[in-house]
Design a protein around this motif. Structure first.
Motif, PDB file in Angstrom:
ATOM      1  N   GLN A   1       0.902  -1.096  -0.067  1.00  0.00           N
ATOM      2  CA  GLN A   1       0.254  -0.327  -0.296  1.00  0.00           C
ATOM      3  C   GLN A   1       0.723   1.394  -0.331  1.00  0.00           C
ATOM      4  O   GLN A   1       0.482   2.156  -0.226  1.00  0.00           O
ATOM      5  CB  GLN A   1      -0.476   0.254   1.347  1.00  0.00           C
ATOM      6  N   TYR A   2       2.057   1.087   0.641  1.00  0.00           N
ATOM      7  CA  TYR A   2       3.096   2.070   0.749  1.00  0.00           C
ATOM      8  C   TYR A   2       4.443   2.385  -0.328  1.00  0.00           C
ATOM      9  O   TYR A   2       4.673   3.536   0.080  1.00  0.00           O
ATOM     10  CB  TYR A   2       3.365   2.684   1.915  1.00  0.00           C
TER      11      TYR A   2
ATOM     12  N   GLU B   1      -4.666   9.585  -6.315  1.00  0.00           N
ATOM     13  CA  GLU B   1      -4.235   8.584  -6.293  1.00  0.00           C
ATOM     14  C   GLU B   1      -3.665   8.394  -5.049  1.00  0.00           C
ATOM     15  O   GLU B   1      -4.364   6.900  -4.071  1.00  0.00           O
ATOM     16  CB  GLU B   1      -4.320   7.429  -7.870  1.00  0.00           C
TER      17      GLU B   1
ATOM     18  N   LEU C   1      -4.749   6.114  -1.347  1.00  0.00           N
ATOM     19  CA  LEU C   1      -4.097   4.782  -1.113  1.00  0.00           C
ATOM     20  C   LEU C   1      -3.927   5.093   0.560  1.00  0.00           C
ATOM     21  O   LEU C   1      -3.557   3.808   1.248  1.00  0.00           O
ATOM     22  CB  LEU C   1      -2.926   5.124  -1.746  1.00  0.00           C
TER      23      LEU C   1
END
Length: 305
Positions: free
Chosen positions: A52-53, A267, A271
């Motif tokens: 995710q990161y 985006e 996230l």
């Protein structure tokens, strides 16, 4: 290649090298290390958190013009330990892990996300039960001597604030034994919000503490069926702080802060569960600090996940 053309190429190469070394020198003068080590607490499984990161890691590397190394420990305490040992320059912590970290080293809070759901730097911790449960309030769960699941012991919204809620509902939690909260029959630590959601949905426990926006994301992803869990209580929690190790120069801390405040890609913000970012100070976490001390959560307990 003619001598004239060769001379032009050599001059251009020398100019490029000169600009590169000058940029590198300016970079070092700003105090930004050649490799910025960034740690993130695993509020979901470490593998999912790392993936995710990754876009943020790439963004930060590009914005600061330096290599960024991302570290996700297997639990919250692992990130605190790495930060305290000087193995991280910047870290993403929960409010509880922040006050635990500052008890070991003078970390500097930088920014927190403005939550997409609340529109403020605060988000919601929730107590949830399985849909159709006879328990309509946290008091019902406690009075019935039910079973309760926390996430990671150092989680703010998965451990500290749910403990506040069950304590105020009548549970007598032992500050010396995190597993004892009579009259609750039993409490457990699942290690993460996603695991807590699954434990409640499967009926392994009667209720659990979870970060509400993570539950909403799990429902959106299909990991938890929408409507499978019912929220019976919520509390506002100050947002997760991004902090810097005290040895990171002030100019570098400012550059990192500015990089957060400059994020405008929808985006990337999505996230990171953020509407935007806002600066924070140590005083913003006074309530967390006070409650953590009172409930025996200011330092992680040995032997707990």
């Amino acid at each position: 290649m003619t001598r004239r053309l060769l001379a032009v190429v050599v001059v251009l190469l020398l100019a490029a090298v000169g600009c590169g070394s000058g940029g590198h020198a300016a970079h070092l003068a700003a105090g930004i290390p050649a490799k910025l080590r960034v740690g993130v607490v695993p509020n979901i499984s470490p593998e999912k958190q790392r993936a995710q990161y990754e876009p943020f890691r790439a963004y930060l590397a590009g914005k600061l013009g330096t290599e960024v190394e991302l570290f996700v420990a297997t639990n919250y305490a692992g990130v605190v330990a790495a930060l305290s040992a000087g193995k991280l320059d910047v870290a993403y912590l929960g409010g509880l892990t922040y006050v635990q970290a500052e008890a070991q080293t003078k970390v500097v809070p930088l920014v927190t996300e403005v939550d997409q759901e609340t529109g403020t730097p605060e988000y919601l911790s929730a107590v949830v039960v399985k849909a159709g449960s006879p328990y309509k309030t946290t008091k019902d769960v406690v009075a019935a001597g039910g079973t309760f699941a926390f996430g990671d012991i150092s989680s703010t919204s998965g451990s500290l604030y749910p403990r506040i809620m069950i304590t105020q509902a009548g549970a007598r939690c032992d500050t010396g034994d995190m597993m004892a909260c009579p009259p609750l029959k039993a409490v457990t630590f699942t290690g993460g919000h996603d695991a807590t959601a699954q434990a409640v949905a499967k009926g392994d426990v009667d209720a659990g503490g979870i970060e509400l926006r993570i539950l909403h994301r799990l429902e959106k992803q299909g990991s938890v069926e929408k409507g499978a869990l019912q929220v019976i209580e919520t509390r506002e929690v100050m947002g997760y702080p991004w902090v810097a190790h005290p040895d990171l120069p002030e100019a570098a801390r400012t550059a990192v802060t500015d990089a957060f405040l400059a994020i405008d890609q929808p985006e990337l913000l999505d996230l990171m569960r953020a509407k935007k970012y806002a600066p924070v100070t140590a005083a913003d976490y006074d309530e967390v600090r006070e409650q953590a001390a009172g409930l025996g959560l200011l330092t992680p307990k040995q032997g707990q996940p």
